[in-house]
Design a protein around this motif. Sequence first.
Motif, mmCIF file in Angstrom:
data_model
loop_
_atom_site.group_PDB
_atom_site.id
_atom_site.type_symbol
_atom_site.label_atom_id
_atom_site.label_comp_id
_atom_site.label_asym_id
_atom_site.label_seq_id
_atom_site.Cartn_x
_atom_site.Cartn_y
_atom_site.Cartn_z
ATOM 1 N N VAL A 1 -1.928 4.027 0.761
ATOM 2 C CA VAL A 1 -2.901 2.938 0.842
ATOM 3 C C VAL A 1 -3.806 3.073 2.061
ATOM 4 O O VAL A 1 -4.851 2.414 2.148
ATOM 5 C CB VAL A 1 -2.193 1.570 0.890
ATOM 6 N N CYS B 1 -2.670 -8.692 1.150
ATOM 7 C CA CYS B 1 -3.730 -8.001 0.413
ATOM 8 C C CYS B 1 -4.022 -8.593 -0.969
ATOM 9 O O CYS B 1 -4.890 -8.078 -1.682
ATOM 10 C CB CYS B 1 -3.352 -6.525 0.246
ATOM 11 N N VAL C 1 2.023 -6.844 0.913
ATOM 12 C CA VAL C 1 1.345 -7.114 -0.362
ATOM 13 C C VAL C 1 0.671 -8.481 -0.317
ATOM 14 O O VAL C 1 -0.482 -8.640 -0.756
ATOM 15 C CB VAL C 1 2.350 -7.038 -1.527
ATOM 16 N N SER D 1 -5.369 -5.120 -6.940
ATOM 17 C CA SER D 1 -6.023 -5.174 -5.633
ATOM 18 C C SER D 1 -7.172 -4.172 -5.591
ATOM 19 O O SER D 1 -7.085 -3.079 -6.168
ATOM 20 C CB SER D 1 -5.019 -4.839 -4.528
ATOM 21 N N ARG E 1 2.416 -1.387 -5.707
ATOM 22 C CA ARG E 1 2.441 -2.847 -5.874
ATOM 23 C C ARG E 1 1.024 -3.426 -5.843
ATOM 24 O O ARG E 1 0.725 -4.384 -6.563
ATOM 25 C CB ARG E 1 3.307 -3.486 -4.790
ATOM 26 N N LEU E 2 0.173 -2.831 -5.031
ATOM 27 C CA LEU E 2 -1.213 -3.319 -4.982
ATOM 28 C C LEU E 2 -1.928 -3.038 -6.308
ATOM 29 O O LEU E 2 -2.720 -3.861 -6.780
ATOM 30 C CB LEU E 2 -1.962 -2.667 -3.819
ATOM 31 N N ARG E 3 -1.646 -1.907 -6.903
ATOM 32 C CA ARG E 3 -2.256 -1.607 -8.201
ATOM 33 C C ARG E 3 -1.780 -2.590 -9.259
ATOM 34 O O ARG E 3 -2.542 -2.979 -10.149
ATOM 35 C CB ARG E 3 -1.931 -0.168 -8.619
#
Length: 443
Positions: free
Chosen positions: A78, A403, A400, A68, A62-64
């Motif tokens: 992570v 971040c 998420v 992020s 989800r960060l990608r």
Amino acid sequence: MSTLRKLSKVGDLIPLPYHITPENRFEILNQIITPLYGKSYDKQLGIKYTKNKKILQSFGKRLREINSPVICAGDGLVCPLERVKESPIVERYRNKDEFSIWPGIDGYNRTLGFFVGQPSVNKQVYCVEPYHIVVSRESHLSIAEKFQSYLKYITKYDSCENYGLGGHWRRFHIRSNCLGDHMVTAILHPQQLSQEQLNDEMNQLRQFFEDDCRIKSFYFQASRHTRLSDEKSPFINIFGDKTITESLFDKKFEISVDSFFQINTTAAEVLYKTIMSELNVNKKTTVLDICCGTGTLAILMASDVCRVVGIDSSQSAINDAKKNAAFNGIKNAVFISGTVERELPKLVDELYSDNIVVVANPTRAGLHPSVINILRELNFIRKIVYVSCKPEGYALRNFVHLCVPSNRHNSHLGSPFVPINAVPVDLFPQTNHCELIITFERF
């Protein structure tokens, strides 16, 4: 019982996913409540490690997706994931059991135990006796069996399957401490019962149970509501003390009838010790404990920090926190009743110059997005230790949100947090559940 049961149409309900019989009912109940029972504890820990690894990998994915700057390791994590911290006790560890009263597989409509199926979902729901559940204390099962006798031979009231169709008995709760003191609560729906009839039932309960030396506190609640709160339907102390006392490390906590207390006492010490290690506090640190509940963690760490500020939306929980702080001679802890989004902004001027760390241990619903926004906006907050009993749920959205990179559209949020470590702690052996601690820092 959920009010959904009353409102659902029969056609909306689905069959049970089990073929339950009198012969296999205990096996099926074990599959539901303790699905990992029968596996070695090492195997259980391996399953929970893998589950938490997948959660962190999902977090990284989800960060990608939001670009992020957090860089995932080669395995997609992570941040580092420590091994699962073990529970010192793996059987008979539950200090609280909440039994339902409902028809059993044999048709007897006052069976005490646990549901197979969900009344708001399934066409046919059964209550199965709890006597083969390995995570419940033997004393709980013994007292439950005694209440089953009360239901069978003493009371004249049946179980309440539907609020609108009559019936009375709903739940029977048992909690206990490490000394073997028990607090029990019998709960029914009053329907059209008069106060005199309720008093007669309480007198029968007193006569039946008051000679049981294990029971230090007996409560009764007549509630028309789904949520069993003292504010809506007062808990009545039939006999015995109003509280029981439990110990964690060198502190003692009075537990009232509707207090929250971690269900596995010895593993709770492992959990709190790990949280305090992740916070890495000193005598100059102020700890902001949001969703502080009854103040257990705040009280445990108070002597090692400058001060603790606890916030919780439950007034009864805050009352317990204040009482337990005084009980333990804690003078540097402040407890505030109210929502975090309302109360935290009021503290900004007071906290701005302090060395602040935050610990958040919300319910399964996680933190409201507005709370995350406030934590992001307060640039003097450099560290958050987030504890979740269901990290794959709403808590993952919180992770998420912490971040999300700052840009011209959300510059008010301040710089993002970065996950730096994750530690699973097993509070629930024999089950699929596990607490996950993730430490976030802002650089």
